[in-house]
Design a protein around this motif. Sequence first.
Motif, mmCIF file in Angstrom:
data_model
loop_
_atom_site.group_PDB
_atom_site.id
_atom_site.type_symbol
_atom_site.label_atom_id
_atom_site.label_comp_id
_atom_site.label_asym_id
_atom_site.label_seq_id
_atom_site.Cartn_x
_atom_site.Cartn_y
_atom_site.Cartn_z
ATOM 1 N N ASP A 6 -9.156 -12.255 -29.357
ATOM 2 C CA ASP A 6 -8.670 -10.901 -29.646
ATOM 3 C C ASP A 6 -9.223 -9.953 -28.586
ATOM 4 O O ASP A 6 -10.202 -9.251 -28.789
ATOM 5 C CB ASP A 6 -9.125 -10.494 -31.052
ATOM 6 N N MET A 7 -8.572 -9.919 -27.426
ATOM 7 C CA MET A 7 -9.134 -9.298 -26.234
ATOM 8 C C MET A 7 -8.651 -7.879 -25.983
ATOM 9 O O MET A 7 -9.160 -7.206 -25.079
ATOM 10 C CB MET A 7 -8.803 -10.161 -25.009
ATOM 11 N N GLY A 8 -7.684 -7.392 -26.746
ATOM 12 C CA GLY A 8 -7.122 -6.078 -26.477
ATOM 13 C C GLY A 8 -8.162 -4.978 -26.490
ATOM 14 O O GLY A 8 -8.894 -4.816 -27.461
ATOM 15 N N GLY A 9 -8.239 -4.221 -25.408
ATOM 16 C CA GLY A 9 -9.166 -3.099 -25.337
ATOM 17 C C GLY A 9 -10.611 -3.468 -25.073
ATOM 18 O O GLY A 9 -11.478 -2.589 -25.039
ATOM 19 N N ARG A 10 -10.864 -4.752 -24.872
ATOM 20 C CA ARG A 10 -12.248 -5.178 -24.644
ATOM 21 C C ARG A 10 -12.649 -4.912 -23.198
ATOM 22 O O ARG A 10 -11.882 -5.168 -22.273
ATOM 23 C CB ARG A 10 -12.388 -6.666 -24.960
ATOM 24 N N PHE A 11 -13.850 -4.412 -23.011
ATOM 25 C CA PHE A 11 -14.330 -4.121 -21.665
ATOM 26 C C PHE A 11 -14.862 -5.400 -20.997
ATOM 27 O O PHE A 11 -15.349 -6.306 -21.662
ATOM 28 C CB PHE A 11 -15.444 -3.072 -21.707
ATOM 29 N N GLY A 12 -14.765 -5.424 -19.653
ATOM 30 C CA GLY A 12 -15.407 -6.488 -18.891
ATOM 31 C C GLY A 12 -14.518 -7.655 -18.531
ATOM 32 O O GLY A 12 -14.974 -8.593 -17.881
ATOM 33 N N ASP A 13 -13.250 -7.643 -18.954
ATOM 34 C CA ASP A 13 -12.374 -8.772 -18.657
ATOM 35 C C ASP A 13 -11.543 -8.560 -17.388
ATOM 36 O O ASP A 13 -10.760 -9.435 -17.015
ATOM 37 C CB ASP A 13 -11.433 -9.036 -19.837
#
Length: 225
Positions: A6-13
């Motif tokens: 669930d990567m939406g909006g996650r920082f650092g990717d």
Amino acid sequence: MSRVHDMGGRFGDGAVVPEPETEVFHADWHPRALAVTLACGSLGQWNIDASRHARERLAPKDYASFSYYEKWMAALADMLVDKGVLTPDELAGGRAVGPSPLADRKLTRGAVAGVLARGGPADRPAQIDVAFAAGDAVRTRRHAHNVFVDGGHTRLPDYAAGATGRIVRMHGHHVLPDAAAHGLGDRPEPLYAVAFPASELWARPEHPRDEVVLDLWQSYLEPAT
């Protein structure tokens, strides 16, 4: 869906880099991975929601390091063993021991085109009343979790939990993934396209007036008051 996928909006990717639309596969084995996955699906031992959940359940270190089709193959191997289609030894050895009771369900070469053309419709007859109409303001559940199974599959992304948007349209009644992924039946619900302003989803959006449209099931939503 609040785990590693669930990567939406996650920082650092890093930035999202669009790929050329002409580049369908990136390696010679990718179309084979797709073909094997479709062929195994024809055995009727799982549905598309269960297969998505299998990919979500990969170990975080594997999910983070595997390529797209590596995730598919790892999840497929897990499902084949979990459902008893293959034993771990058969999978490791690359050869079945004795005939399979599922042999008559195999997807033959001549049937492939027809199967792909038909697809797997997810719409079902109505079982519950439609609660919303185009233009209605709605709010998603505060927590993006499966209400049937702890840690189970859901299509409500974590970044949209507790967000307020508006109904754009209704798609009809569709299989509820939260139930279907776990063998709990289709439990069809109204499925809506819901538009959320970027300012509702992200703390500091680059373009606050942009919108994200998500397809969400009725049980994910409540009236926004």
